[in-house]
Design an enzyme around this catalytic site. Structure first.
Site, PDB file in Angstrom:
ATOM      1  N   LYS A 156      49.084  41.966  26.047  1.00  0.00           N
ATOM      2  CA  LYS A 156      49.575  43.139  26.625  1.00  0.00           C
ATOM      3  C   LYS A 156      50.626  43.281  27.837  1.00  0.00           C
ATOM      4  O   LYS A 156      51.299  43.885  28.028  1.00  0.00           O
ATOM      5  CB  LYS A 156      48.001  43.797  27.445  1.00  0.00           C
ATOM      6  CG  LYS A 156      48.240  44.604  28.925  1.00  0.00           C
ATOM      7  CD  LYS A 156      46.491  44.515  29.788  1.00  0.00           C
ATOM      8  CE  LYS A 156      45.928  44.204  30.511  1.00  0.00           C
ATOM      9  NZ  LYS A 156      46.580  43.863  31.425  1.00  0.00           N
ATOM     10  N   ASN A 157      50.104  41.554  28.558  1.00  0.00           N
ATOM     11  CA  ASN A 157      51.166  41.301  30.230  1.00  0.00           C
ATOM     12  C   ASN A 157      52.278  40.811  29.123  1.00  0.00           C
ATOM     13  O   ASN A 157      52.748  40.336  30.627  1.00  0.00           O
ATOM     14  CB  ASN A 157      50.169  40.236  30.579  1.00  0.00           C
ATOM     15  CG  ASN A 157      49.251  40.677  31.194  1.00  0.00           C
ATOM     16  OD1 ASN A 157      48.543  41.658  30.876  1.00  0.00           O
ATOM     17  ND2 ASN A 157      47.953  40.024  31.015  1.00  0.00           N
ATOM     18  N   ARG A 171      49.272  47.284  38.836  1.00  0.00           N
ATOM     19  CA  ARG A 171      50.948  46.245  39.039  1.00  0.00           C
ATOM     20  C   ARG A 171      51.926  46.505  38.713  1.00  0.00           C
ATOM     21  O   ARG A 171      53.011  46.200  39.286  1.00  0.00           O
ATOM     22  CB  ARG A 171      49.887  44.145  38.432  1.00  0.00           C
ATOM     23  CG  ARG A 171      48.668  44.239  38.037  1.00  0.00           C
ATOM     24  CD  ARG A 171      48.548  44.331  39.856  1.00  0.00           C
ATOM     25  NE  ARG A 171      48.395  43.043  40.627  1.00  0.00           N
ATOM     26  CZ  ARG A 171      48.656  43.059  41.749  1.00  0.00           C
ATOM     27  NH1 ARG A 171      47.841  44.062  42.517  1.00  0.00           N
ATOM     28  NH2 ARG A 171      48.809  42.234  42.801  1.00  0.00           N
ATOM     29  N   VAL A 199      42.671  30.478  40.736  1.00  0.00           N
ATOM     30  CA  VAL A 199      43.576  31.892  41.041  1.00  0.00           C
ATOM     31  C   VAL A 199      43.191  33.079  41.302  1.00  0.00           C
ATOM     32  O   VAL A 199      43.878  32.967  42.273  1.00  0.00           O
ATOM     33  CB  VAL A 199      44.062  32.402  39.452  1.00  0.00           C
ATOM     34  CG1 VAL A 199      44.928  33.194  39.358  1.00  0.00           C
ATOM     35  CG2 VAL A 199      44.024  30.927  37.953  1.00  0.00           C
ATOM     36  N   ASP A 202      42.445  45.624  38.261  1.00  0.00           N
ATOM     37  CA  ASP A 202      41.512  45.340  37.955  1.00  0.00           C
ATOM     38  C   ASP A 202      40.931  44.037  40.041  1.00  0.00           C
ATOM     39  O   ASP A 202      41.781  44.375  40.628  1.00  0.00           O
ATOM     40  CB  ASP A 202      40.595  44.320  37.552  1.00  0.00           C
ATOM     41  CG  ASP A 202      41.045  44.399  36.343  1.00  0.00           C
ATOM     42  OD1 ASP A 202      40.765  45.723  36.101  1.00  0.00           O
ATOM     43  OD2 ASP A 202      41.138  43.910  35.363  1.00  0.00           O
ATOM     44  N   ASP A 252      41.571  35.320  32.696  1.00  0.00           N
ATOM     45  CA  ASP A 252      41.028  35.566  31.799  1.00  0.00           C
ATOM     46  C   ASP A 252      40.653  35.261  30.551  1.00  0.00           C
ATOM     47  O   ASP A 252      40.060  36.200  30.433  1.00  0.00           O
ATOM     48  CB  ASP A 252      42.908  36.627  31.631  1.00  0.00           C
ATOM     49  CG  ASP A 252      43.619  36.984  32.861  1.00  0.00           C
ATOM     50  OD1 ASP A 252      43.075  38.015  33.531  1.00  0.00           O
ATOM     51  OD2 ASP A 252      44.126  35.970  32.868  1.00  0.00           O
TER      52      ASP A 252
HETATM   53  N1  EPU Z   1      49.446  36.924  44.754  1.00  0.00           N
HETATM   54  C1  EPU Z   1      49.841  36.987  46.315  1.00  0.00           C
HETATM   55  N2  EPU Z   1      50.522  37.290  46.882  1.00  0.00           N
HETATM   56  C2  EPU Z   1      51.161  37.778  45.869  1.00  0.00           C
HETATM   57  C3  EPU Z   1      51.299  37.621  44.543  1.00  0.00           C
HETATM   58  C4  EPU Z   1      50.435  37.083  43.954  1.00  0.00           C
HETATM   59  O1  EPU Z   1      49.330  36.540  47.064  1.00  0.00           O
HETATM   60  O2  EPU Z   1      52.475  38.944  46.030  1.00  0.00           O
HETATM   61  C5  EPU Z   1      48.415  35.895  44.379  1.00  0.00           C
HETATM   62  C6  EPU Z   1      46.527  36.823  43.999  1.00  0.00           C
HETATM   63  O3  EPU Z   1      46.320  37.176  44.510  1.00  0.00           O
HETATM   64  C7  EPU Z   1      46.802  35.859  42.977  1.00  0.00           C
HETATM   65  C8  EPU Z   1      47.309  34.852  43.044  1.00  0.00           C
HETATM   66  O4  EPU Z   1      48.457  35.113  43.363  1.00  0.00           O
HETATM   67  O5  EPU Z   1      45.233  35.065  43.406  1.00  0.00           O
HETATM   68  C9  EPU Z   1      48.188  34.851  41.181  1.00  0.00           C
HETATM   69  O6  EPU Z   1      48.091  36.219  40.976  1.00  0.00           O
HETATM   70  P1  EPU Z   1      49.862  36.586  40.138  1.00  0.00           P
HETATM   71  O7  EPU Z   1      50.661  37.473  40.570  1.00  0.00           O
HETATM   72  O8  EPU Z   1      49.720  35.791  39.360  1.00  0.00           O
HETATM   73  O9  EPU Z   1      48.596  37.633  38.899  1.00  0.00           O
HETATM   74  P2  EPU Z   1      49.398  39.424  38.289  1.00  0.00           P
HETATM   75  O10 EPU Z   1      51.415  38.932  38.273  1.00  0.00           O
HETATM   76  O11 EPU Z   1      48.874  40.165  39.331  1.00  0.00           O
HETATM   77  C10 EPU Z   1      49.458  38.335  35.492  1.00  0.00           C
HETATM   78  C11 EPU Z   1      47.879  39.568  34.848  1.00  0.00           C
HETATM   79  C12 EPU Z   1      46.218  39.058  35.106  1.00  0.00           C
HETATM   80  C13 EPU Z   1      46.164  38.088  35.200  1.00  0.00           C
HETATM   81  C14 EPU Z   1      47.355  37.270  36.436  1.00  0.00           C
HETATM   82  C15 EPU Z   1      47.316  35.331  35.933  1.00  0.00           C
HETATM   83  C16 EPU Z   1      49.350  40.604  34.341  1.00  0.00           C
HETATM   84  C17 EPU Z   1      49.898  42.877  34.124  1.00  0.00           C
HETATM   85  N3  EPU Z   1      48.479  40.875  34.717  1.00  0.00           N
HETATM   86  O12 EPU Z   1      48.775  39.890  37.689  1.00  0.00           O
HETATM   87  O13 EPU Z   1      45.816  39.514  33.945  1.00  0.00           O
HETATM   88  O14 EPU Z   1      45.075  37.491  35.294  1.00  0.00           O
HETATM   89  O15 EPU Z   1      49.031  36.948  35.955  1.00  0.00           O
HETATM   90  O16 EPU Z   1      47.383  34.858  35.207  1.00  0.00           O
HETATM   91  O17 EPU Z   1      50.110  40.146  34.045  1.00  0.00           O
HETATM   92  C18 EPU Z   1      44.502  40.495  32.836  1.00  0.00           C
HETATM   93  O18 EPU Z   1      45.169  41.195  32.196  1.00  0.00           O
HETATM   94  O19 EPU Z   1      43.174  41.389  33.057  1.00  0.00           O
HETATM   95  C19 EPU Z   1      44.888  40.408  34.027  1.00  0.00           C
HETATM   96  C20 EPU Z   1      44.177  40.945  35.444  1.00  0.00           C
END
Ligand code: EPU
Length: 448
Positions: free
Chosen positions: A27-28, A98, A333, A122, A311
């Site tokens: 998915k991601n 996102r 995380v 989420d 995850d």
């Molecule tokens: N963060 C910030 N500021 C930002 C961006 C992120 O503080 O501008 C923080 C977040 O709050 C978090 C940390 O950085 O504490 C990591 O967030 P990240 O940006 O890595 O996560 P994401 O890109 O929003 C993706 C996956 C998530 C997965 C995370 C970590 C997608 C759509 N989602 O989220 O997947 O948990 O990376 O690997 O790719 C899921 O599939 O269920 C899911 C939640």
């Protein structure tokens, strides 16, 4: 299938899972590659796209922008955005996931302007987008935020040296996409290097991008003038594979997962082996089973890749309720990703949360009062209940709890699970689960 409707799963637990399934693609990775297809006016083809609602959401947003989408029966999706019909993503996509923030850079490259709603996803922490906004501004975008979303403008994006405060997956993807067609070179320091990101880099390389992944979390992108269409088969979903693996081990069964990729799961496989799970890797499949009689407790700290994925944490907690002794999990995380444990306790688990960092990894949540550590005392029998899913990954933790529980459970809010896991009832039933789908009024209410 934007709205999967009010559905619940009725599960009668206690049956070992035995059989074979095929891993879906990630998915991601797929959702980001659909977004990246917007960087060219030419057609792109993605193979084996999973039938999950997150992909429908992504396609809905892209079609609003002007993408034409077609599918054949094989799971392939052909997508082409020959012209930009709209530079705005509708408010109905506000808060759902996102992806809108990742659409900004492609829209700026194609049209010089982008309007996207507030992003969501989420409820597992604050999930701000400050890194995204800062890097886009650094690359020359002007971004105005209001209550409903963001308006971005840029005639051209230019290369920049970006230092991410944390190796964020989404921010790294945003910077890479913005940099591919920017003027000059972009360097991302402290980049995330998750396998899904690397897979999207491979997709972009096929499109003509110049992206170098160097040592020490450094990614260097030389901007090119144009990208072209390509065909890509995304990597397997290592979250889904791990979820089914834990289901095989927890139920004392044996499940072969075709397409599972050892290279993306090394950390998970080590942990699974330490807790008493077994696996055999043959060709492109991994078979998972219980290695001995008793499961063993463990100390886990979630982390960015190559650490233990956040995850994987939720079904692992369910599995550890069946291990003899005390397990400790430190979530580094997301600050608020243990809320689901209350329901596991209602089913008979003994899980205590702590705001302390129960581990030695650097953690942004130290002394900030977030309940981001968990102590699991096992083994505790679980009892079937009526439970309401709060988010996607907690959803699988609940499914797993229902599968090992004594008696019947009703898992409400199936739509959360169906965002990321394809055909859960069909695939679980095919490996021996006693599961059926029932309508559910409660998840209708939760959906509002
Ligand atoms: N963060 C910030 N500021 C930002 C961006 C992120 O503080 O501008 C923080 C977040 O709050 C978090 C940390 O950085 O504490 C990591 O967030 P990240 O940006 O890595 O996560 P994401 O890109 O929003 C993706 C996956 C998530 C997965 C995370 C970590 C997608 C759509 N989602 O989220 O997947 O948990 O990376 O690997 O790719 C899921 O599939 O269920 C899911 C939640």
């Amino acid at each position: 299938m934007l709205e999967t409707g009010a559905r619940a799963y009725r599960i009668r637990g206690g049956r070992p899972l035995n059989g074979a399934i095929r891993a879906q693609t990630a998915k991601n990775a797929v959702s980001k590659q659909l977004v990246a297809s917007l960087l060219t006016a030419e057609p792109c083809r993605l193979l084996d796209v999973p039938d999950i609602s997150e992909i429908e959401l992504a396609l809905g947003m892209l079609m609003e922008i002007g993408a034409t989408v077609s599918r054949d029966g094989s799971g392939a999706i052909d997508i082409q955005t020959a012209d930009i019909a709209s530079t705005a993503i509708g408010q109905r996509y506000s808060g759902v996931n996102r992806l809108p923030v990742l659409l900004i850079a492609p829209l700026l490259h194609r049209a010089g302007v982008a309007r996207v709603p507030v992003v969501g996803g989420d409820h597992i922490g604050e999930r701000p987008i400050d890194f995204h906004v800062a890097l886009l501004e650094q690359m020359g975008a002007r971004i105005d935020a209001d209550r409903d979303g963001y308006t971005a403008k840029a005639d051209r994006l230019r290369g920049a040296v970006i230092h991410l405060p944390y190796p964020s997956v989404g921010a790294t993807e945003n910077a890479i996409q913005a940099a591919c067609l920017a003027d000059g070179t972009t360097v991302i320091h402290n980049a995330a290097i998750e396998p899904e990101i690397v897979d999207t880099v491979l997709f972009l390389q096929k499109m003509g991008a110049l992206i170098q992944i160097e040592t020490d979390r450094k990614i260097v992108i030389e901007g090119v003038d144009r990208l072209s269409g390509t065909t890509h088969r995304p990597i397997a979903d290592r979250i889904e594979v791990a979820s089914f693996a834990m289901a095989a081990v927890a139920t004392g069964g044996r499940v072969r997962i075709a397409g599972a990729d050892q290279r993306t799961m090394v950390t998970f496989l080590n942990v699974l082996r330490k807790v008493g799970g077994g696996f055999e890797i043959v060709d492109d499949a991994i078979t998972f089973f219980r290695a001995g009689d008793a499961l063993r407790p463990i100390h886990i700290e979630t982390d960015v890749h190559p650490g233990f994925m956040t995850d994987w944490q939720q079904p692992m907690v369910t599995l550890l309720t069946q291990a003899e002794g005390v397990s400790v999990l430190h979530e580094t995380v997301y600050e608020n990703r243990f809320g689901y444990t209350r329901t596991l306790n209602d089913m008979g688990a003994n899980i205590a949360l702590s705001t302390a960092c129960l581990g030695g990894k650097p953690c942004r949540f130290r002394e900030r009062n977030f309940p981001h550590s968990a102590v699991v005392q096992g083994a505790t029998p679980l009892v079937g209940r009526r439970i309401e899913v709060p988010d996607l990954r907690a959803g699988f933790a609940y499914l797993l709890a229902a599968l090992i529980a004594e008696g019947q459970s009703e898992v409400l809010g199936a739509r959360f699970i169906e965002r990321g896991y394809a055909d859960i009832p069909g695939r679980l039933a095919s490996i021996g689960a006693d599961i059926d789908v029932v309508p559910s009024l409660e998840s209708d209410l939760a959906a509002q």
